[in-house]
Design a protein around this motif. Structure first.
Motif, mmCIF file in Angstrom:
data_model
loop_
_atom_site.group_PDB
_atom_site.id
_atom_site.type_symbol
_atom_site.label_atom_id
_atom_site.label_comp_id
_atom_site.label_asym_id
_atom_site.label_seq_id
_atom_site.Cartn_x
_atom_site.Cartn_y
_atom_site.Cartn_z
ATOM 1 N N ALA A 204 0.850 -1.187 0.000
ATOM 2 C CA ALA A 204 0.000 0.000 0.000
ATOM 3 C C ALA A 204 0.885 1.235 0.000
ATOM 4 C CB ALA A 204 -0.930 0.023 1.214
ATOM 5 N N ARG A 205 0.456 2.259 -0.685
ATOM 6 C CA ARG A 205 1.197 3.517 -0.676
ATOM 7 C C ARG A 205 1.015 4.222 0.665
ATOM 8 N NH1 ARG A 205 0.918 7.100 -6.100
ATOM 9 N NH2 ARG A 205 2.130 8.397 -4.671
ATOM 10 N N SER A 206 1.967 5.052 0.987
ATOM 11 C CA SER A 206 1.851 5.862 2.199
ATOM 12 C C SER A 206 0.795 6.939 1.985
ATOM 13 C CB SER A 206 3.196 6.514 2.528
ATOM 14 O OG SER A 206 3.653 7.297 1.432
ATOM 15 N N GLY A 207 0.326 7.530 3.093
ATOM 16 C CA GLY A 207 -0.689 8.561 3.004
ATOM 17 C C GLY A 207 -0.148 9.852 2.437
ATOM 18 N N GLN A 208 -1.060 10.727 2.052
ATOM 19 C CA GLN A 208 -0.662 12.022 1.500
ATOM 20 C C GLN A 208 0.043 12.849 2.569
ATOM 21 O OE1 GLN A 208 -3.584 15.160 0.874
ATOM 22 N NE2 GLN A 208 -2.935 15.326 -1.266
ATOM 23 N N SER A 209 1.111 13.530 2.164
ATOM 24 C CA SER A 209 1.870 14.364 3.099
ATOM 25 C C SER A 209 1.546 15.836 2.889
ATOM 26 C CB SER A 209 3.375 14.134 2.922
ATOM 27 O OG SER A 209 3.790 14.511 1.629
ATOM 28 N N LEU A 210 2.003 16.654 3.800
ATOM 29 C CA LEU A 210 1.760 18.091 3.706
ATOM 30 C C LEU A 210 2.489 18.707 2.512
ATOM 31 C CD1 LEU A 210 2.125 18.937 7.496
ATOM 32 C CD2 LEU A 210 -0.001 18.983 6.167
ATOM 33 N N ALA A 229 -4.375 6.649 6.772
ATOM 34 C CA ALA A 229 -3.617 5.674 7.569
ATOM 35 C C ALA A 229 -4.541 4.867 8.469
ATOM 36 C CB ALA A 229 -2.558 6.397 8.397
ATOM 37 N N ALA A 230 -5.489 5.542 9.094
ATOM 38 C CA ALA A 230 -6.420 4.831 9.972
ATOM 39 C C ALA A 230 -7.300 3.861 9.177
ATOM 40 C CB ALA A 230 -7.292 5.838 10.719
ATOM 41 N N THR A 231 -7.733 4.299 7.998
ATOM 42 C CA THR A 231 -8.561 3.440 7.168
ATOM 43 C C THR A 231 -7.767 2.248 6.652
ATOM 44 O OG1 THR A 231 -9.858 5.370 6.491
ATOM 45 C CG2 THR A 231 -10.059 3.386 5.135
ATOM 46 N N LEU A 232 -6.520 2.496 6.286
ATOM 47 C CA LEU A 232 -5.657 1.405 5.816
ATOM 48 C C LEU A 232 -5.503 0.339 6.892
ATOM 49 C CD1 LEU A 232 -3.596 0.164 3.811
ATOM 50 C CD2 LEU A 232 -1.850 1.597 4.907
ATOM 51 N N LEU A 426 -5.080 -1.608 -2.178
ATOM 52 C CA LEU A 426 -4.287 -2.582 -1.425
ATOM 53 C C LEU A 426 -3.996 -3.760 -2.342
ATOM 54 C CD1 LEU A 426 -3.117 -3.499 1.376
ATOM 55 C CD2 LEU A 426 -5.270 -4.724 1.696
ATOM 56 N N LEU A 427 -2.729 -4.081 -2.516
ATOM 57 C CA LEU A 427 -2.308 -5.194 -3.354
ATOM 58 C C LEU A 427 -1.954 -6.373 -2.459
ATOM 59 C CD1 LEU A 427 -0.025 -3.207 -5.809
ATOM 60 C CD2 LEU A 427 -2.431 -3.806 -6.094
ATOM 61 N N GLU A 428 -2.539 -7.512 -2.744
ATOM 62 C CA GLU A 428 -2.327 -8.729 -1.955
ATOM 63 C C GLU A 428 -1.643 -9.765 -2.847
ATOM 64 O OE1 GLU A 428 -5.413 -10.736 0.878
ATOM 65 O OE2 GLU A 428 -5.560 -11.756 -1.053
ATOM 66 N N VAL A 429 -0.468 -10.240 -2.437
ATOM 67 C CA VAL A 429 0.325 -11.181 -3.231
ATOM 68 C C VAL A 429 0.633 -12.406 -2.380
ATOM 69 C CG1 VAL A 429 2.459 -11.529 -4.520
ATOM 70 C CG2 VAL A 429 1.346 -9.287 -4.551
ATOM 71 N N GLY A 435 3.312 -20.096 -9.597
ATOM 72 C CA GLY A 435 2.975 -18.741 -9.992
ATOM 73 C C GLY A 435 2.769 -17.864 -8.775
ATOM 74 N N VAL A 436 2.183 -16.683 -9.013
ATOM 75 C CA VAL A 436 1.922 -15.741 -7.933
ATOM 76 C C VAL A 436 0.441 -15.395 -7.957
ATOM 77 C CG1 VAL A 436 2.423 -13.457 -6.999
ATOM 78 C CG2 VAL A 436 4.250 -14.785 -8.047
ATOM 79 N N GLN A 437 -0.250 -15.689 -6.888
ATOM 80 C CA GLN A 437 -1.664 -15.325 -6.782
ATOM 81 C C GLN A 437 -1.763 -13.891 -6.282
ATOM 82 O OE1 GLN A 437 -3.406 -18.256 -4.220
ATOM 83 N NE2 GLN A 437 -3.290 -19.897 -5.736
ATOM 84 N N SER A 438 -2.443 -13.048 -7.053
ATOM 85 C CA SER A 438 -2.469 -11.623 -6.736
ATOM 86 C C SER A 438 -3.891 -11.088 -6.787
ATOM 87 C CB SER A 438 -1.592 -10.833 -7.722
ATOM 88 O OG SER A 438 -0.292 -11.369 -7.780
ATOM 89 N N HIS A 439 -4.199 -10.185 -5.872
ATOM 90 C CA HIS A 439 -5.487 -9.503 -5.842
ATOM 91 C C HIS A 439 -5.248 -8.017 -5.614
ATOM 92 C CE1 HIS A 439 -6.522 -13.661 -4.814
ATOM 93 N NE2 HIS A 439 -7.747 -13.411 -5.224
ATOM 94 N N GLN A 440 -6.153 -7.233 -6.126
ATOM 95 C CA GLN A 440 -6.104 -5.788 -5.923
ATOM 96 C C GLN A 440 -7.435 -5.324 -5.357
ATOM 97 O OE1 GLN A 440 -4.412 -3.442 -9.113
ATOM 98 N NE2 GLN A 440 -5.984 -1.869 -8.860
ATOM 99 N N TYR A 441 -7.391 -4.601 -4.234
ATOM 100 C CA TYR A 441 -8.596 -4.133 -3.566
ATOM 101 C C TYR A 441 -8.569 -2.607 -3.449
ATOM 102 C CZ TYR A 441 -8.701 -9.044 -2.136
ATOM 103 O OH TYR A 441 -8.684 -10.420 -2.139
ATOM 104 N N HIS A 442 -9.689 -2.004 -3.724
ATOM 105 C CA HIS A 442 -9.806 -0.544 -3.632
ATOM 106 C C HIS A 442 -10.505 -0.174 -2.329
ATOM 107 C CE1 HIS A 442 -10.607 3.585 -4.506
ATOM 108 N NE2 HIS A 442 -11.915 3.391 -4.526
ATOM 109 N N PHE A 443 -9.916 0.741 -1.559
ATOM 110 C CA PHE A 443 -10.517 1.094 -0.273
ATOM 111 C C PHE A 443 -10.523 2.587 0.017
ATOM 112 C CE2 PHE A 443 -6.005 0.816 0.547
ATOM 113 C CZ PHE A 443 -5.753 1.812 1.474
ATOM 114 N N TRP A 444 -10.072 3.432 -0.926
ATOM 115 C CA TRP A 444 -9.933 4.857 -0.590
ATOM 116 C C TRP A 444 -10.152 5.716 -1.821
ATOM 117 C CZ3 TRP A 444 -9.434 8.093 3.430
ATOM 118 C CH2 TRP A 444 -8.877 9.348 3.231
#
Length: 509
Positions: A204-210, A229-232, A426-429, A435-444
């Protein structure tokens, strides 16, 4: 990739010549897992590598396990027809190995039992007589629990047993001697750091900064960054619990390790996980205050509904949460392009911009890092990633996540800059043997996330070198057919990504 950017007349790297790795061991001893992991690492180094699997070749030639003679796998004497069939398959595999070497390949990993000493010695003699260094890799395991888990988790994912009931489908140690040469030693070093324990890797990427647009400024999270960050934290714990419970694993019995860079915006994005176990005062998590009229971005997103639900039933907590800050995971250095938008970069540095668009992986702007430089810097992280046995969450910068994902799913170097890593996904690997089982979830959908290819905040637009793949101006998009589509617009995608996938790059209009 960690390999140098030059080529030799022979196409071989590290003056190592050609190498054949022969795996040895009974079924369910981790040979396929070791073979695929080693292939992934050597390709990351730039070494032309291929796994030749006896099982894959047999399935391609004959079909699944139900299509072979009844005595094909049984011990003891076999019919003349079965003996001839087995020899035909092994000869075909050997011919495939020769074809790869003759086409300029450097390393072949022959994934087979190779249990008979006379047979493997004969194979070794044939290749060594042609100047190919043969490495025999034997995987031993006497632990019945490990073997049974391998049968269930590895064999059931094999094409031979696809769709079977696990109850009916029914490396602890690696020994090597007389290893010589640099590349051969690197192979041994890598094998000493891998395992086949089940674990899930999240990105997951870090949250937006100032101050998003400055590489030099180590600014803290913005108010929306703290909300992110709290939602993540809530979403990761909930997603992890569902994934483990689906496999019959108690999420409270396993640890969660979190890696971040040493930048404040990355490290502080992980603080809500500390607060969940030690309290908000211990983590120094501030109270989120959203000014009047500015909360629509939060209330209109799917996060708002998820957040309210999570307050009613808190997600199960891991047995322990460990957070590690890693300086190697700093974002890519933009050099003279720090704080510039794409239009400004093209205006002030047109020659550099043209060279960058032609080769965004290898080009290095003045006082900047290229993606090749970043990949070299991340090699120790790659080894630690393979060694880590617990569930892992990597909270990082888009450029770093691109490199690590490319390694895991086996993308070529040229496509690393084009992998879209959107804030709010959120990327889940899950690494597997086949192989590599991968999922992508949108939460924000809050501030800091690009919408329709355009930055939602001007601060993101002036950080184009980090967000290059998320910007439509001059962007090249990765097309993954029959594999994970990291840039999918859907809120959830899943796929199995084979290591051999080499998707094309096409320019966007």
């Amino acid at each position: 990739m960690v390999a140098p950017l030059y080529t030799t007349a022979s196409g071989l790297l590290f003056h190592a010549g050609k190498i054949l790795v022969l795996t040895i061991g009974l079924p369910a001893r981790g040979k396929t897992h070791i073979s695929r992991a080693l292939e992934r690492y050597l390709r990351w180094m730039g070494v032309k590598t291929q796994v030749v699997s006896l099982g894959d070749y047999r399935r391609k030639a004959l079909g699944g396990a139900h299509k072979v003679p009844h005595d094909y796998f049984t011990p003891g004497e076999k019919s003349p027809e079965t003996i001839a069939l087995r020899k035909k398959i092994s000869d075909g595999c050997e011919q495939t190995i020769w074809e790869f070497f003759n086409a300029g390949g450097q390393v072949v990993i022959y994934d087979a039992n190779n249990g008979a000493k006379a047979t493997r010695d004969a194979i070794a003699n044939r290749f060594e007589s042609s100047g190919i260094h043969v490495v025999m890799l034997e995987s031993l395991c006497d632990n019945k629990e490990i073997i049974e888990n391998n049968i269930r988790s590895v064999k059931i994912s094999s094409p031979d047993y696809r769709g079977w009931d696990p109850d009916k489908a029914v490396g602890e140690k690696i020994i090597m001697n007389h290893i010589q040469g640099y590349l051969q030693s690197r192979i041994i070093f890598f094998l000493m750091n891998i395992h086949n324990r089940f674990r899930t890797i999240y990105f997951a990427r870090s949250g937006q900064s100032l101050i998003e647009h400055s590489y030099k400024a180590d600014s803290d999270l913005s108010p929306s960054g703290w909300e992110y960050a709290a939602t993540l934290k809530d979403y990761v714990l909930e997603r992890r619990a569902k994934s483990l419970e689906a496999r019959g694993i108690d999420p409270t019995s396993r640890k969660l390790v979190i890696w971040t860079s040493t930048r404040r915006r990355a490290a502080h994005t992980a603080w809500p996980f500390v607060a969940a176990t030690h309290g908000t005062q211990a983590a120094h998590v501030p109270d989120i205050v959203v000014p009047d009229g500015d909360d629509s971005a939060f209330l209109d997103s799917p996060v708002a509904e998820y957040g309210e639900a999570s307050k009613l039933v808190p997600p199960p907590m891991p047995s322990k949460i460990k957070i590690v800050e890693k300086p190697q995971m700093l974002e890519i250095n933009p050099g003279i392009w720090d704080g510039l938008s794409p239009d400004q970069a093209k205006k002030y540095y047109p020659a550099d911009w043209d060279r960058f668009v032609k080769d965004p992986y290898s080009f290095r702007a003045p006082r900047a890092e290229s993606y090749h430089d970043l990949s070299v810097r991340l090699e120790p992280i790659i080894v630690e990633l393979e060694r880590e046995q617990e569930d892992l969450l990597i909270i990082g910068h888009a450029s770093v996540i691109r490199c690590l994902l490319a390694y895991l799913i086996g993308l070529p170097a040229s496509e690393i800059p084009a992998i879209e890593i959107a804030r709010g996904d959120l990327l889940e690997v899950v690494p597997t043997s086949y192989g590599v089982q991968s999922h992508q979830y949108h939460f924000w959908d809050g501030p800091g996330r690009s919408k329709d290819g355009e930055p939602a905040d001007v601060r993101d637009a002036h950080n184009f070198y980090e967000n290059y793949a998320e910007d439509t101006k001059g962007k090249r998009k990765v097309i993954l057919e029959d594999a994970l589509q990291l840039a999918s617009e859907s809120s959830e995608t899943s796929a199995v990504s084979p290591q051999e996938t080499n998707p094309p790059l096409v320019p966007l209009a």
